[in-house]
Design a protein around this motif. Sequence first.
Motif, PDB file in Angstrom:
ATOM      1  N   VAL A 242       0.838  -1.216   0.000  1.00 40.91           N
ATOM      2  CA  VAL A 242       0.000   0.000   0.000  1.00 40.91           C
ATOM      3  C   VAL A 242       0.867   1.258   0.000  1.00 40.91           C
ATOM      4  CG1 VAL A 242      -2.109  -0.961   1.012  1.00 40.91           C
ATOM      5  CG2 VAL A 242      -0.318  -0.079   2.517  1.00 40.91           C
ATOM      6  N   ARG A 243       2.146   1.110   0.354  1.00 40.75           N
ATOM      7  CA  ARG A 243       3.047   2.271   0.362  1.00 40.75           C
ATOM      8  C   ARG A 243       3.745   2.476  -0.977  1.00 40.75           C
ATOM      9  NH1 ARG A 243       3.839   4.210   5.652  1.00 40.75           N
ATOM     10  NH2 ARG A 243       2.551   2.952   7.033  1.00 40.75           N
ATOM     11  N   ARG A 244       3.409   1.678  -1.951  1.00 38.03           N
ATOM     12  CA  ARG A 244       4.085   1.803  -3.248  1.00 38.03           C
ATOM     13  C   ARG A 244       3.385   2.763  -4.204  1.00 38.03           C
ATOM     14  NH1 ARG A 244       5.914  -4.065  -5.510  1.00 38.03           N
ATOM     15  NH2 ARG A 244       7.233  -4.717  -3.781  1.00 38.03           N
ATOM     16  N   PHE A 245       2.339   3.427  -3.737  1.00 36.43           N
ATOM     17  CA  PHE A 245       1.553   4.271  -4.655  1.00 36.43           C
ATOM     18  C   PHE A 245       1.392   5.673  -4.060  1.00 36.43           C
ATOM     19  CE2 PHE A 245       0.345  -0.137  -5.014  1.00 36.43           C
ATOM     20  CZ  PHE A 245       0.308  -0.379  -6.384  1.00 36.43           C
ATOM     21  N   PRO A 246       2.520   6.385  -3.851  1.00 35.10           N
ATOM     22  CA  PRO A 246       2.428   7.680  -3.163  1.00 35.10           C
ATOM     23  C   PRO A 246       1.572   8.689  -3.915  1.00 35.10           C
ATOM     24  CG  PRO A 246       4.636   7.308  -4.057  1.00 35.10           C
ATOM     25  CD  PRO A 246       3.892   6.027  -4.212  1.00 35.10           C
ATOM     26  N   SER A 247       1.401   8.516  -5.232  1.00 32.45           N
ATOM     27  CA  SER A 247       0.575   9.493  -5.953  1.00 32.45           C
ATOM     28  C   SER A 247      -0.911   9.297  -5.637  1.00 32.45           C
ATOM     29  CB  SER A 247       0.810   9.389  -7.459  1.00 32.45           C
ATOM     30  OG  SER A 247       0.603   8.063  -7.885  1.00 32.45           O
ATOM     31  N   VAL A 248      -1.268   8.151  -5.048  1.00 31.95           N
ATOM     32  CA  VAL A 248      -2.666   7.937  -4.644  1.00 31.95           C
ATOM     33  C   VAL A 248      -2.813   8.202  -3.151  1.00 31.95           C
ATOM     34  CG1 VAL A 248      -4.500   6.209  -4.414  1.00 31.95           C
ATOM     35  CG2 VAL A 248      -3.102   6.281  -6.478  1.00 31.95           C
ATOM     36  N   ILE A 249      -1.961   7.568  -2.356  1.00 32.73           N
ATOM     37  CA  ILE A 249      -2.030   7.787  -0.907  1.00 32.73           C
ATOM     38  C   ILE A 249      -0.607   7.739  -0.358  1.00 32.73           C
ATOM     39  CG2 ILE A 249      -2.536   5.327  -0.413  1.00 32.73           C
ATOM     40  CD1 ILE A 249      -4.406   6.528   1.848  1.00 32.73           C
ATOM     41  N   ASP A 250      -0.212   8.804   0.370  1.00 31.89           N
ATOM     42  CA  ASP A 250       1.187   8.851   0.790  1.00 31.89           C
ATOM     43  C   ASP A 250       1.368   8.247   2.182  1.00 31.89           C
ATOM     44  OD1 ASP A 250       0.551  10.791   2.657  1.00 31.89           O
ATOM     45  OD2 ASP A 250       0.971  12.427   1.259  1.00 31.89           O
ATOM     46  N   SER A 251       2.629   8.065   2.545  1.00 25.10           N
ATOM     47  CA  SER A 251       2.951   7.352   3.786  1.00 25.10           C
ATOM     48  C   SER A 251       2.413   8.064   5.015  1.00 25.10           C
ATOM     49  CB  SER A 251       4.468   7.207   3.924  1.00 25.10           C
ATOM     50  OG  SER A 251       4.894   6.234   3.042  1.00 25.10           O
ATOM     51  N   ARG A 252       2.437   9.420   4.972  1.00 21.99           N
ATOM     52  CA  ARG A 252       1.956  10.141   6.163  1.00 21.99           C
ATOM     53  C   ARG A 252       0.477   9.863   6.394  1.00 21.99           C
ATOM     54  NH1 ARG A 252       3.437  16.207   6.063  1.00 21.99           N
ATOM     55  NH2 ARG A 252       2.406  15.873   4.096  1.00 21.99           N
ATOM     56  N   ALA A 253      -0.284   9.836   5.300  1.00 22.38           N
ATOM     57  CA  ALA A 253      -1.720   9.547   5.427  1.00 22.38           C
ATOM     58  C   ALA A 253      -1.910   8.133   5.975  1.00 22.38           C
ATOM     59  CB  ALA A 253      -2.409   9.688   4.077  1.00 22.38           C
ATOM     60  N   LEU A 254      -1.111   7.208   5.472  1.00 20.26           N
ATOM     61  CA  LEU A 254      -1.240   5.824   5.951  1.00 20.26           C
ATOM     62  C   LEU A 254      -0.841   5.720   7.420  1.00 20.26           C
ATOM     63  CD1 LEU A 254       0.165   4.032   2.795  1.00 20.26           C
ATOM     64  CD2 LEU A 254      -2.124   3.687   3.748  1.00 20.26           C
ATOM     65  N   ASP A 255       0.189   6.495   7.813  1.00 19.38           N
ATOM     66  CA  ASP A 255       0.633   6.450   9.212  1.00 19.38           C
ATOM     67  C   ASP A 255      -0.465   6.940  10.156  1.00 19.38           C
ATOM     68  OD1 ASP A 255       3.048   5.464   8.490  1.00 19.38           O
ATOM     69  OD2 ASP A 255       4.080   7.407   8.492  1.00 19.38           O
ATOM     70  N   ARG A 256      -1.278   7.884   9.657  1.00 22.50           N
ATOM     71  CA  ARG A 256      -2.346   8.411  10.514  1.00 22.50           C
ATOM     72  C   ARG A 256      -3.555   7.472  10.557  1.00 22.50           C
ATOM     73  NH1 ARG A 256      -0.853  13.505   8.322  1.00 22.50           N
ATOM     74  NH2 ARG A 256      -2.525  13.387   6.802  1.00 22.50           N
ATOM     75  N   GLY A 257      -3.643   6.574   9.551  1.00 21.26           N
ATOM     76  CA  GLY A 257      -4.787   5.661   9.505  1.00 21.26           C
ATOM     77  C   GLY A 257      -4.516   4.376  10.272  1.00 21.26           C
ATOM     78  N   ARG A 258      -5.557   3.537  10.356  1.00 18.00           N
ATOM     79  CA  ARG A 258      -5.414   2.267  11.082  1.00 18.00           C
ATOM     80  C   ARG A 258      -6.203   1.190  10.334  1.00 18.00           C
ATOM     81  NH1 ARG A 258      -8.108  -0.283  15.364  1.00 18.00           N
ATOM     82  NH2 ARG A 258      -9.704   1.329  15.406  1.00 18.00           N
ATOM     83  N   GLN A 259      -5.557   0.065  10.097  1.00 10.19           N
ATOM     84  CA  GLN A 259      -6.258  -1.057   9.461  1.00 10.19           C
ATOM     85  C   GLN A 259      -7.183  -1.678  10.497  1.00 10.19           C
ATOM     86  OE1 GLN A 259      -3.688  -3.990   7.576  1.00 10.19           O
ATOM     87  NE2 GLN A 259      -5.322  -5.527   7.636  1.00 10.19           N
ATOM     88  N   THR A 260      -8.469  -1.752  10.186  1.00  7.42           N
ATOM     89  CA  THR A 260      -9.437  -2.198  11.196  1.00  7.42           C
ATOM     90  C   THR A 260      -9.985  -3.596  10.925  1.00  7.42           C
ATOM     91  OG1 THR A 260     -11.154  -1.110   9.909  1.00  7.42           O
ATOM     92  CG2 THR A 260     -10.236   0.126  11.772  1.00  7.42           C
ATOM     93  N   SER A 261      -9.603  -4.198   9.812  1.00  9.61           N
ATOM     94  CA  SER A 261     -10.143  -5.542   9.525  1.00  9.61           C
ATOM     95  C   SER A 261      -8.995  -6.504   9.266  1.00  9.61           C
ATOM     96  CB  SER A 261     -11.027  -5.505   8.277  1.00  9.61           C
ATOM     97  OG  SER A 261     -10.212  -5.382   7.123  1.00  9.61           O
ATOM     98  N   ASP A 262      -9.316  -7.785   9.300  1.00  4.30           N
ATOM     99  CA  ASP A 262      -8.351  -8.771   8.820  1.00  4.30           C
ATOM    100  C   ASP A 262      -8.123  -8.540   7.333  1.00  4.30           C
ATOM    101  OD1 ASP A 262      -8.085  -9.971  11.217  1.00  4.30           O
ATOM    102  OD2 ASP A 262      -9.551 -11.567  10.824  1.00  4.30           O
ATOM    103  N   LEU A 263      -7.002  -9.043   6.864  1.00  5.20           N
ATOM    104  CA  LEU A 263      -6.714  -8.949   5.435  1.00  5.20           C
ATOM    105  C   LEU A 263      -7.605  -9.938   4.681  1.00  5.20           C
ATOM    106  CD1 LEU A 263      -4.695  -7.640   3.433  1.00  5.20           C
ATOM    107  CD2 LEU A 263      -3.320  -9.715   3.677  1.00  5.20           C
ATOM    108  N   VAL A 264      -8.155  -9.480   3.547  1.00  4.27           N
ATOM    109  CA  VAL A 264      -8.946 -10.381   2.697  1.00  4.27           C
ATOM    110  C   VAL A 264      -8.104 -10.724   1.470  1.00  4.27           C
ATOM    111  CG1 VAL A 264     -11.135 -10.729   1.504  1.00  4.27           C
ATOM    112  CG2 VAL A 264     -11.020  -9.164   3.459  1.00  4.27           C
ATOM    113  N   VAL A 265      -8.096 -11.993   1.106  1.00  5.28           N
ATOM    114  CA  VAL A 265      -7.223 -12.472   0.034  1.00  5.28           C
ATOM    115  C   VAL A 265      -8.086 -13.006  -1.109  1.00  5.28           C
ATOM    116  CG1 VAL A 265      -5.395 -14.118  -0.547  1.00  5.28           C
ATOM    117  CG2 VAL A 265      -5.525 -13.149   1.767  1.00  5.28           C
TER     118      VAL A 265
END
Length: 655
Positions: A242-265
């Motif tokens: 998810v950190r490989r696409f800074p033009s869509v969502i950057d690391s700082r935004a991700l750092d402020r967020g929280r994953q709330t579910s299990d990963l779905v595959v």
Amino acid sequence: MSLTYDAVVVGARCAGSVLAIRLARAGWDVLLVDQARFPSDTVSTHFMFPNTLARLERLGVMKRLRAAHDIPQLLFSWGVLGQTVAGSFTPVDGYERMSCVGRVVLDHALVETAVEAGASTRFGVGVTGLVTESDGSVAGVVLQGGEQVRARWVFGADGRNSTVARSLGLKRLNPLRGDMSLLFAYWTGLPETEWFRLEIWEDRAITWSPCEDGSHILVVAGGPDLARGNRRARQARYLEWVRRFPSVIDSRALDRGRQTSDLVVAPEAMMRGFFRRAKGNGWALIGDAGHYKHPSIAQGISDAVEQADYVADALLGEDPDLGRYEKWRDARSQEQYLWSFRAATWPVPERHIPIYAGFAADENAGQQWRDMFNRLHQPSEVYTAERIGRWTGARPATSQPATPEARRSASNDLGLAYAEARIALGTLLRGLDGALMERRVPACPAWTLEDLVAHLAGEAADFVEGAYFLGVSDAWRDPDVAATRDAWTAGQVASREQESLDAVLAEWDKRSPRLEDMLSGRTAAPDRYPPWLPPAVVADLAVHLHDAYGALGKSGDRSIAASQVGLRVYVRWLEIRLAACGRPALLIRAPGAREWLLGAGNAAATLTTDSFDLFRALSGRRSRDQLQSLAWQGDPEPFLDLLSPYELPRSSLIE
Ligand SMILES: Cc1cc2nc3c(=O)[nH]c(=O)nc-3n(C[C@H](O)[C@H](O)[C@H](O)COP(=O)(O)OP(=O)(O)OC[C@H]3O[C@@H](n4cnc5c(N)ncnc54)[C@H](O)[C@@H]3O)c2cc1C
């Protein structure tokens, strides 16, 4: 004792609940069965476009959702290799934006609406089989534990691995597969946005979208390896991706967020496409149970809801036996099916940048492109030859692709071109009555239509087994090689003589995914195969597809991608024949498409005709008289005997 209903609907999500709502509201006695208990999740993202939101509005489902949840209305942004087509949709009943409502919430609202409409339910109980009458018609279902429930109609809305379909012995027809696997999870705390954003690069993609009640979904797509490994490895990979696409969502935004579910595959194998028969005596399939496209274009929910609506309209209206349902479904789905698998194939800069730059820059084309998701346009109305030609620029057809990317693009296209033509031929022939299948094919009079399919199935089998006869390219100059080729194809037909058409089509369907993987370069083809062979296999299918159309007096899609591949192959072969026989240069013009100068120096003659006629002329489907009467400038004589690598038909073939 067994209960009797007007309809048992197996599966209570997008397809099943919608059908139950419609029929129950019309006064039908409906039982809705699902092995799940709701609220319940399922492996699926859940992007929905205005056409579907409008249907859900009419059903009262949107009102129910809005009463309990905050449902954002989203603008749409789809970027491919840095070119982005973005905006809203042409409104449908006032909806001009899309939404993304998690399946737990969406499916619960559907089920609650069905209950309110008067459907009876049995949840937490699976259907294990069907009740059938002595004439084979379906008269009900068997529940776990053996209880039987009888009904006038049984609807299989039970998803890809449908028990109803399995109990009926239905095969998966027209199979296709893509390149991608997915990982996704839900987040909170990400920046507020009114955009759905998807970005695809050469081997990876991301989707970020707000969902209901302030949650967000973040999806990453990669090759099949992305979904491999244990739980911990996949979770670590997801967080890294998810950190490989800074033009869509950057690391700082991700750092402020929280994953709330299990990963779905969602592994690649979960997203392989197919069709099944849609309807029989006492039963019909709706949603994924009957047809599954690749989720890349997010159309599964839309299809499920639309099919349920169609079936309800038909049952309650002018087609109470659903006699027209399968035809409608197939016509409605076919182009989207192929588009979904094109979209599930990684883009290649040389080809896709100019195309997406074109859609991004041209307001009208971009709107139409977005409206394919909204089902207001079919892909063929949007990806027109004129637009693609204008944006990509015509390149000389006989040149080899210059870069590795271009070669990959060309081979990706080969697998899909083959699949598209295979599906077109299968759709044309399935269900034709026996007398028609016995009809001789004017373009290859030794064969009936059934023989022609046997040849193609045999050719596919021989290709994947490494047994393809490589003399085909030399047969024009050596009668012994031609006789060996003819014996090879005759053997393909003879060895399938005792098989039914359905069995031969099923064999072809079974072989084709592997063949198409080889054509696309996903799987290595046998070492002994030369580079000219993969396009030649596509060309042969295109030739026979049009032979079959001709035999049935139809014209079919003359610009289907396989025909374009076929034309390039036959032009190249003509160039080789002319050079080998020391003939002067020939200029060939297909107005609106391309032109080729075959040979060195000034052209001694020019042949001008449309691409389809040219393809048929160069593949031995025109008599000498017909070839002579084409539009020639200069003397055609030095060329006539070499235009086709095969013996010419004695009488004219009118198509
Ligand atoms: C990874 C992924 C992402 C996707 N993303 C999107 C998207 O963004 N947008 C979109 O429109 N589509 C998307 N789809 C497709 C979408 O999920 C399906 O097309 C849609 O769910 C089909 O609905 P359905 O009602 O036909 O089947 P399903 O949703 O599969 O429901 C079938 C139901 O039948 C029940 N059932 C199965 N067998 C039995 C049995 N024997 N007895 C009783 N009950 C049974 C199951 O429990 C289930 O509840 C995605 C799919 C995948 C895999």
